[in-house]
Scaffold this active site. Structure first.
Site, PDB file in Angstrom:
ATOM      1  N   HIS A 162       0.768  -1.042  -0.143  1.00  0.00           N
ATOM      2  CA  HIS A 162      -0.002   0.039  -0.016  1.00  0.00           C
ATOM      3  C   HIS A 162       0.791   1.213   0.139  1.00  0.00           C
ATOM      4  CE1 HIS A 162      -4.132  -1.741   0.736  1.00  0.00           C
ATOM      5  NE2 HIS A 162      -3.242  -2.767   0.906  1.00  0.00           N
ATOM      6  N   ASP A 370       3.453   9.706  -0.476  1.00  0.00           N
ATOM      7  CA  ASP A 370       2.067   8.770  -0.093  1.00  0.00           C
ATOM      8  C   ASP A 370       1.851   7.855  -1.069  1.00  0.00           C
ATOM      9  OD1 ASP A 370      -0.166   8.071   1.528  1.00  0.00           O
ATOM     10  OD2 ASP A 370      -0.688  10.113   1.907  1.00  0.00           O
TER      11      ASP A 370
HETATM   12  P1  ADP Z   1      -3.120   6.235   5.732  1.00  0.00           P
HETATM   13  O1  ADP Z   1      -3.055   4.967   4.999  1.00  0.00           O
HETATM   14  O2  ADP Z   1      -1.460   6.676   5.332  1.00  0.00           O
HETATM   15  O3  ADP Z   1      -3.679   6.494   6.951  1.00  0.00           O
HETATM   16  P2  ADP Z   1      -4.920   7.270   3.639  1.00  0.00           P
HETATM   17  O4  ADP Z   1      -5.489   8.885   3.531  1.00  0.00           O
HETATM   18  O5  ADP Z   1      -4.834   6.576   2.407  1.00  0.00           O
HETATM   19  O6  ADP Z   1      -3.719   7.328   4.709  1.00  0.00           O
HETATM   20  O7  ADP Z   1      -6.181   6.730   4.586  1.00  0.00           O
HETATM   21  C1  ADP Z   1      -6.499   7.414   5.945  1.00  0.00           C
HETATM   22  C2  ADP Z   1      -7.792   6.990   6.024  1.00  0.00           C
HETATM   23  O8  ADP Z   1      -8.181   7.011   7.631  1.00  0.00           O
HETATM   24  C3  ADP Z   1      -8.983   7.537   5.462  1.00  0.00           C
HETATM   25  O9  ADP Z   1     -10.037   6.414   4.937  1.00  0.00           O
HETATM   26  C4  ADP Z   1      -9.476   8.551   6.360  1.00  0.00           C
HETATM   27  O10 ADP Z   1     -11.041   8.571   6.100  1.00  0.00           O
HETATM   28  C5  ADP Z   1      -9.430   7.683   7.455  1.00  0.00           C
HETATM   29  N1  ADP Z   1      -9.250   8.687   8.681  1.00  0.00           N
HETATM   30  C6  ADP Z   1      -8.273   9.492   8.685  1.00  0.00           C
HETATM   31  N2  ADP Z   1      -8.433  10.473   9.795  1.00  0.00           N
HETATM   32  C7  ADP Z   1      -9.338  10.113  10.252  1.00  0.00           C
HETATM   33  C8  ADP Z   1     -10.235  10.423  11.400  1.00  0.00           C
HETATM   34  N3  ADP Z   1      -9.904  11.512  12.657  1.00  0.00           N
HETATM   35  N4  ADP Z   1     -11.404   9.771  12.163  1.00  0.00           N
HETATM   36  C9  ADP Z   1     -11.750   8.702  11.176  1.00  0.00           C
HETATM   37  N5  ADP Z   1     -11.273   8.243   9.966  1.00  0.00           N
HETATM   38  C10 ADP Z   1     -10.015   8.942   9.768  1.00  0.00           C
HETATM   39  O1  F6P Z   2      -1.139   2.829   4.406  1.00  0.00           O
HETATM   40  C1  F6P Z   2      -0.183   2.473   5.088  1.00  0.00           C
HETATM   41  C2  F6P Z   2      -0.693   2.026   6.604  1.00  0.00           C
HETATM   42  O2  F6P Z   2       0.433   1.703   7.488  1.00  0.00           O
HETATM   43  C3  F6P Z   2      -1.703   1.017   6.542  1.00  0.00           C
HETATM   44  O3  F6P Z   2      -0.930  -0.361   6.607  1.00  0.00           O
HETATM   45  C4  F6P Z   2      -2.301   1.262   7.820  1.00  0.00           C
HETATM   46  O4  F6P Z   2      -3.775   1.202   7.360  1.00  0.00           O
HETATM   47  C5  F6P Z   2      -2.264   2.941   7.825  1.00  0.00           C
HETATM   48  O5  F6P Z   2      -0.893   3.380   7.350  1.00  0.00           O
HETATM   49  C6  F6P Z   2      -2.255   3.138   9.476  1.00  0.00           C
HETATM   50  O6  F6P Z   2      -1.136   2.786  10.089  1.00  0.00           O
HETATM   51  P1  F6P Z   2      -1.173   1.915  11.488  1.00  0.00           P
HETATM   52  O7  F6P Z   2      -1.585   0.767  11.137  1.00  0.00           O
HETATM   53  O8  F6P Z   2       0.184   1.855  11.948  1.00  0.00           O
HETATM   54  O9  F6P Z   2      -1.897   2.847  12.367  1.00  0.00           O
END
Ligand code: ADP
Ligand code: F6P
Length: 471
Positions: A162, A370
């Site tokens: 991912h 990202d």
């Molecule tokens: P990462 O995988 O690095 O966390 P992404 O942007 O791909 O980044 O995914 C983040 C996910 O977490 C999204 O689906 C977003 O809606 C969710 N998310 C981020 N912040 C919050 C929050 N404060 N409460 C609930 N869901 C959240």
């Molecule tokens: O997208 C990368 C990632 O490490 C995912 O595997 C995971 O859903 C997300 O970021 C949140 O990270 P963590 O599982 O360390 O809270």
């Protein structure tokens, strides 16, 4: 143990334990992109999800969630420290994100990484039906494909990363680089977010392991491992339907009112992570205020920054720096009842997130690096009336697909400021044309299309796609 024809293996289960306000233990959806992508996909599929339940100690036995079996893998406090916080999130995570923070290398962490990967492989081997499909996710588990193939050569094994896969000059730093590459090559299909990552991987395999490799196929012993780009997505229809609900639209109006009815609302939603470019964004915003380009009365920034990996030193330092900067900006530029930045560190449910997306006329998604960034896609899906501007970093995987976003280099402070101003001053007709194009793209390229394309590549006949409800 019950067995399934489809097994997903990820570091985290899609549910996490948390403490309810009355002190009771409750389960909630875990944060992060991986769970956001896979949870809606597997719902009501007779699959098993193998993962860690978010609490160290013995593995709890969990009920099925939306028809999916939850198979938890135990992690001791030491495993958590050395595998999850150590090798996964203080070695691989920074290295794979352009080394924007210094990766650390410790032999003890590598031992834990091997040990935990072995445990995940053993559990997956137990719960997979003969001839079944096991789909392994992400950088925490790169050795699992190889370990699982040794235990269960009858299985069809997929691996999907991912996060970005770095260029050779960075990956070559890794003391155990050959073992990690060999581990991934246990899969039949290795999926990445972008074609560049598949290219980096093929180059490394040729250089480090001396194997015949192209960007699509790699020869390993008597097998051919396939490699490709499969940009992950979201449940576009679900987010659009949620955002279109009258009560969500009403909530968005109320939120805007609560902000004092400003002319413009800029929103950012991130996990609190140094890859997300939060500090650079705050700096750009404060310079726009200081330079008189943006007035606090007319324009409000809402920054949601959900704390993450909180015991890792780099994350603690980051949080302190961000909170100091938010305090400084509000102290310097805010007025009584009118802060320049509304800063929130809470988790929100999906309906509240949809309301936040509908509330914001500018969404600033400006990570330094990202893999994809699903928040950018969620914002677009939520703009059901084709309004709103997406400011997007060139270094997010999503930038390759969302070409109609306003794209910026988040390392370039002046560029970031110009980008923010451009979105604030944009012509509504132009915004609407861009948003329509991006929404159309996401309607077609949603999470089901992603799973369909990955699973049919894993099984060239396409028959595996029937194991998931992908239409
Ligand atoms: P990462 O995988 O690095 O966390 P992404 O942007 O791909 O980044 O995914 C983040 C996910 O977490 C999204 O689906 C977003 O809606 C969710 N998310 C981020 N912040 C919050 C929050 N404060 N409460 C609930 N869901 C959240
Ligand atoms: O997208 C990368 C990632 O490490 C995912 O595997 C995971 O859903 C997300 O970021 C949140 O990270 P963590 O599982 O360390 O809270």
């Amino acid at each position: 143990m019950r067995q399934s024809s489809l097994v997903v293996v990820a570091n985290r289960l899609p549910i996490d334990d948390s403490v309810a306000p009355d002190g009771a233990c409750e389960w909630r959806r875990s944060p992060g992109g991986l769970v956001s992508a896979l949870h809606p996909l597997l719902r009501h599929t007779p699959a098993t999800w193998v993962g860690w339940a978010g609490r160290t100690g013995p593995a709890p036995s969990l009920p099925d969630v939306d028809g999916v079996r939850m198979q938890s893998v135990p992690l001791s406090a030491e495993d958590f420290r050395d595998h999850y916080e150590g090798f996964a999130n203080a070695t691989l995570w920074p290295l794979y994100h352009d080394a924007v923070e210094q990766p650390e290398y410790h032999r003890r962490w590598w031992e834990a990484y091997q040990r935990v990967n072995q445990r995940f492989a053993e559990v997956a081997a137990e719960v997979a039906e003969p001839g079944g499909v096991v789909w392994i996710q992400d950088y925490h588990l790169q050795l699992v494909p190889g370990l699982l193939r040794e235990l269960r050569p009858d299985l069809r094994i997929g691996f999907f990363l991912h996060v970005p896969f770095p260029p050779p000059e960075l990956f070559m730093q890794l003391p155990r680089r050959a073992e990690l590459l060999r581990g991934m090559l246990g899969a039949d299909l290795i999926g990445f977010q972008r074609a560049q990552a598949a290219h980096n991987f093929a180059q490394l395999v040729a250089k480090v392991l001396d194997l015949p490799a192209t960007d699509r196929r790699i020869g390993v012993d008597d097998r051919v491992v396939r490699v490709g780009a499969f940009p992950v997505s979201i449940d576009t229809g679900e987010m659009a339907a949620l955002a279109a609900r009258p009560e969500v639209a009403e909530r968005a109006r109320r939120l805007r009112q609560d902000l004092g009815g400003p002319e413009h609302v800029i929103l950012s939603v991130d996990r609190m992570d140094y890859t997300k470019g939060i500090e650079q964004r705050l700096k750009a915003y404060s310079e726009l205020i200081a330079g008189g380009h943006v007035k606090v009365r007319d324009t409000v920034l809402v920054q949601v920054a959900m704390p993450s990996r909180e015991r890792v030193g780099q994350y603690q330092i980051l949080r302190e720096r961000i909170e100091r900067e938010v305090g400084r900006i509000n102290g310097e530029f805010g007025r009584v009842g009118e802060p320049a930045i509304h800063y929130l560190t809470q988790p929100f449910d999906r309906a509240e997130l949809a309301a936040l997306y509908r509330m914001a006329d500018v969404m600033a998604v400006t990570p330094l690096r990202d893999g994809m960034n699903l928040v950018a896609k969620e914002y677009v899906a939520a703009r059901v009336d084709d309004t709103g501007a997406l400011l997007l970093s060139e270094f997010a995987g999503a930038a390759a697909e969302l070409s109609q976003a306003y794209q910026v280099n988040p390392h370039d402070l002046e560029g970031l400021k110009q980008g923010l101003l451009a979105t604030l001053q944009a012509d509504p007709a132009d915004l609407s044309r861009r948003m329509r194009g991006m929404r159309e793209h996401l309607r077609e390229h949603d999470i089901r299309a992603w799973a369909r394309s990955y699973l049919s590549a894993l099984d060239e006949t396409g028959s595996l796609t029937t194991r998931l409800r992908t239409d």
